[in-house]
Design a protein around this motif. Structure first.
Motif, PDB file in Angstrom:
ATOM      1  N   SER A  67       0.836  -1.199   0.000  1.00 38.86           N
ATOM      2  CA  SER A  67       0.000   0.000   0.000  1.00 38.86           C
ATOM      3  C   SER A  67       0.870   1.249   0.000  1.00 38.86           C
ATOM      4  O   SER A  67       2.056   1.225   0.305  1.00 38.86           O
ATOM      5  CB  SER A  67      -0.929   0.001   1.207  1.00 38.86           C
ATOM      6  N   LEU A  68       0.255   2.336  -0.331  1.00 36.21           N
ATOM      7  CA  LEU A  68       0.897   3.639  -0.389  1.00 36.21           C
ATOM      8  C   LEU A  68       0.730   4.304   0.974  1.00 36.21           C
ATOM      9  O   LEU A  68      -0.267   4.085   1.660  1.00 36.21           O
ATOM     10  CB  LEU A  68       0.206   4.464  -1.476  1.00 36.21           C
ATOM     11  N   ASP A  75       4.041  13.880   1.604  1.00 43.68           N
ATOM     12  CA  ASP A  75       4.891  12.983   0.824  1.00 43.68           C
ATOM     13  C   ASP A  75       4.231  11.614   0.731  1.00 43.68           C
ATOM     14  O   ASP A  75       3.595  11.152   1.672  1.00 43.68           O
ATOM     15  CB  ASP A  75       6.272  12.823   1.482  1.00 43.68           C
ATOM     16  N   PHE A  76       4.429  10.977  -0.412  1.00 40.19           N
ATOM     17  CA  PHE A  76       3.937   9.613  -0.600  1.00 40.19           C
ATOM     18  C   PHE A  76       5.125   8.663  -0.509  1.00 40.19           C
ATOM     19  O   PHE A  76       6.146   8.874  -1.147  1.00 40.19           O
ATOM     20  CB  PHE A  76       3.234   9.473  -1.956  1.00 40.19           C
ATOM     21  N   TRP A  77       4.966   7.627   0.287  1.00 43.12           N
ATOM     22  CA  TRP A  77       5.996   6.613   0.488  1.00 43.12           C
ATOM     23  C   TRP A  77       5.494   5.300  -0.067  1.00 43.12           C
ATOM     24  O   TRP A  77       4.319   4.969   0.049  1.00 43.12           O
ATOM     25  CB  TRP A  77       6.286   6.427   1.974  1.00 43.12           C
ATOM     26  N   PHE A  78       6.426   4.527  -0.623  1.00 39.47           N
ATOM     27  CA  PHE A  78       6.123   3.157  -1.029  1.00 39.47           C
ATOM     28  C   PHE A  78       7.355   2.314  -0.767  1.00 39.47           C
ATOM     29  O   PHE A  78       8.445   2.644  -1.227  1.00 39.47           O
ATOM     30  CB  PHE A  78       5.726   3.082  -2.507  1.00 39.47           C
ATOM     31  N   GLN A  79       7.192   1.268   0.006  1.00 42.84           N
ATOM     32  CA  GLN A  79       8.261   0.334   0.373  1.00 42.84           C
ATOM     33  C   GLN A  79       9.472   1.071   0.943  1.00 42.84           C
ATOM     34  O   GLN A  79      10.610   0.801   0.600  1.00 42.84           O
ATOM     35  CB  GLN A  79       8.654  -0.529  -0.814  1.00 42.84           C
ATOM     36  N   GLY A  80       9.218   2.017   1.839  1.00 44.61           N
ATOM     37  CA  GLY A  80      10.282   2.685   2.568  1.00 44.61           C
ATOM     38  C   GLY A  80      10.963   3.821   1.834  1.00 44.61           C
ATOM     39  O   GLY A  80      11.946   4.359   2.329  1.00 44.61           O
ATOM     40  N   ALA A  81      10.487   4.221   0.669  1.00 43.44           N
ATOM     41  CA  ALA A  81      11.123   5.292  -0.086  1.00 43.44           C
ATOM     42  C   ALA A  81      10.076   6.325  -0.508  1.00 43.44           C
ATOM     43  O   ALA A  81       8.937   5.981  -0.818  1.00 43.44           O
ATOM     44  CB  ALA A  81      11.813   4.738  -1.327  1.00 43.44           C
ATOM     45  N   ILE A  82      10.497   7.589  -0.529  1.00 42.30           N
ATOM     46  CA  ILE A  82       9.609   8.671  -0.950  1.00 42.30           C
ATOM     47  C   ILE A  82       9.475   8.647  -2.470  1.00 42.30           C
ATOM     48  O   ILE A  82      10.457   8.467  -3.191  1.00 42.30           O
ATOM     49  CB  ILE A  82      10.168  10.036  -0.502  1.00 42.30           C
ATOM     50  N   LEU A  83       8.249   8.837  -2.942  1.00 40.77           N
ATOM     51  CA  LEU A  83       7.986   8.881  -4.378  1.00 40.77           C
ATOM     52  C   LEU A  83       7.839  10.330  -4.824  1.00 40.77           C
ATOM     53  O   LEU A  83       7.128  11.109  -4.189  1.00 40.77           O
ATOM     54  CB  LEU A  83       6.689   8.135  -4.719  1.00 40.77           C
ATOM     55  N   PHE A  91       3.600   4.545 -10.269  1.00 39.59           N
ATOM     56  CA  PHE A  91       3.047   3.602  -9.302  1.00 39.59           C
ATOM     57  C   PHE A  91       1.552   3.421  -9.516  1.00 39.59           C
ATOM     58  O   PHE A  91       1.033   2.301  -9.483  1.00 39.59           O
ATOM     59  CB  PHE A  91       3.321   4.077  -7.872  1.00 39.59           C
ATOM     60  N   LEU A  92       0.838   4.519  -9.734  1.00 40.74           N
ATOM     61  CA  LEU A  92      -0.605   4.435  -9.957  1.00 40.74           C
ATOM     62  C   LEU A  92      -0.928   3.651 -11.224  1.00 40.74           C
ATOM     63  O   LEU A  92      -1.891   2.875 -11.258  1.00 40.74           O
ATOM     64  CB  LEU A  92      -1.217   5.835 -10.014  1.00 40.74           C
ATOM     65  N   LEU A 102      -6.906   0.712  -4.644  1.00 35.65           N
ATOM     66  CA  LEU A 102      -5.661   1.240  -4.084  1.00 35.65           C
ATOM     67  C   LEU A 102      -5.865   1.444  -2.597  1.00 35.65           C
ATOM     68  O   LEU A 102      -6.904   1.949  -2.164  1.00 35.65           O
ATOM     69  CB  LEU A 102      -5.291   2.573  -4.750  1.00 35.65           C
ATOM     70  N   THR A 103      -4.888   1.029  -1.812  1.00 35.33           N
ATOM     71  CA  THR A 103      -4.938   1.194  -0.365  1.00 35.33           C
ATOM     72  C   THR A 103      -3.945   2.275   0.037  1.00 35.33           C
ATOM     73  O   THR A 103      -2.798   2.269  -0.398  1.00 35.33           O
ATOM     74  CB  THR A 103      -4.588  -0.134   0.339  1.00 35.33           C
ATOM     75  N   LEU A 104      -4.398   3.190   0.892  1.00 33.73           N
ATOM     76  CA  LEU A 104      -3.585   4.318   1.332  1.00 33.73           C
ATOM     77  C   LEU A 104      -3.566   4.357   2.848  1.00 33.73           C
ATOM     78  O   LEU A 104      -4.620   4.437   3.485  1.00 33.73           O
ATOM     79  CB  LEU A 104      -4.159   5.626   0.767  1.00 33.73           C
ATOM     80  N   GLN A 105      -2.376   4.280   3.443  1.00 36.91           N
ATOM     81  CA  GLN A 105      -2.216   4.439   4.882  1.00 36.91           C
ATOM     82  C   GLN A 105      -2.056   5.933   5.144  1.00 36.91           C
ATOM     83  O   GLN A 105      -1.166   6.567   4.598  1.00 36.91           O
ATOM     84  CB  GLN A 105      -0.992   3.676   5.382  1.00 36.91           C
ATOM     85  N   VAL A 106      -2.908   6.474   5.993  1.00 39.54           N
ATOM     86  CA  VAL A 106      -2.997   7.925   6.146  1.00 39.54           C
ATOM     87  C   VAL A 106      -2.497   8.370   7.510  1.00 39.54           C
ATOM     88  O   VAL A 106      -2.886   7.822   8.533  1.00 39.54           O
ATOM     89  CB  VAL A 106      -4.464   8.385   5.965  1.00 39.54           C
ATOM     90  N   ASP A 107      -1.655   9.397   7.494  1.00 36.36           N
ATOM     91  CA  ASP A 107      -1.239  10.077   8.716  1.00 36.36           C
ATOM     92  C   ASP A 107      -2.376  11.016   9.114  1.00 36.36           C
ATOM     93  O   ASP A 107      -2.967  11.684   8.255  1.00 36.36           O
ATOM     94  CB  ASP A 107       0.041  10.874   8.462  1.00 36.36           C
ATOM     95  N   LYS A 108      -2.694  11.090  10.401  1.00 37.20           N
ATOM     96  CA  LYS A 108      -3.845  11.892  10.812  1.00 37.20           C
ATOM     97  C   LYS A 108      -3.625  13.386  10.623  1.00 37.20           C
ATOM     98  O   LYS A 108      -4.565  14.156  10.617  1.00 37.20           O
ATOM     99  CB  LYS A 108      -4.244  11.581  12.247  1.00 37.20           C
ATOM    100  N   ARG A 109      -2.381  13.803  10.436  1.00 40.25           N
ATOM    101  CA  ARG A 109      -2.097  15.226  10.228  1.00 40.25           C
ATOM    102  C   ARG A 109      -2.031  15.593   8.744  1.00 40.25           C
ATOM    103  O   ARG A 109      -1.744  16.728   8.398  1.00 40.25           O
ATOM    104  CB  ARG A 109      -0.787  15.579  10.925  1.00 40.25           C
TER     105      ARG A 109
END
Length: 140
Positions: A67-68, A75-83, A91-92, A102-109
């Motif tokens: 997941s993204l 910033d968008f990260w995928f597998q430990g690296a910034i895209l 990636f899309l 598509l699954t997105l893990q979201v930071d609350k901020r």
């Protein structure tokens, strides 16, 4: 009366080799290692300052494998690296070829505008469903 005696040969008792328990220990350690490798998913860690978004509704489900990740800074990260922008669009495109989800893990901020922008880019790439991964409020 005359006695006839015949010698009896009793075989000597051979000392049995003690059972070696190291083989069983090696087997247990190997099986434990195999179990940990199979049951655990080896995935890159989230960014250091990542703070999960919270929700009060428990509806839907999604798989966070591949997941993204959206951080506080946008910033968008995928597998430990910034895209960067080009890598994100690539990636899309790859994700839409595999699935329309598509699954997105979201930071609350994270800003809602950033999520909306990603949704537009994902829709343009052919992704029909965007799942936001959050944690239930109070369960951290």
């Amino acid at each position: 009366m005359k006695r006839y005696t015949k010698p009896i040969h009793v075989p000597q008792v051979m000392a049995h080799r003690a059972a070696d328990s190291s083989l069983a220990l090696i087997n247990v350690v190997f099986l434990l290692l195999l179990f940990l490798l199979v049951s655990g998913t080896l995935r890159p860690p989230l960014p250091d300052d990542f703070d999960w978004a919270e929700t009060t509704a428990d509806q839907g489900s999604s798989n966070i494998q591949d997941s993204l990740v959206l951080t506080e800074t946008g910033d968008f990260w995928f597998q430990g690296a910034i895209l960067d922008e080009a890598q994100l669009l690539g990636f899309l495109a790859e994700a839409s070829a595999r699935s329309n989800r598509l699954t997105l893990q979201v930071d609350k901020r994270a800003r809602v505008e950033t999520i909306a922008g990603l949704a537009k880019k994902a829709q343009a790439a052919g992704i029909a469903r965007l799942s936001l991964v959050t944690v239930e409020a109070g369960n951290r």
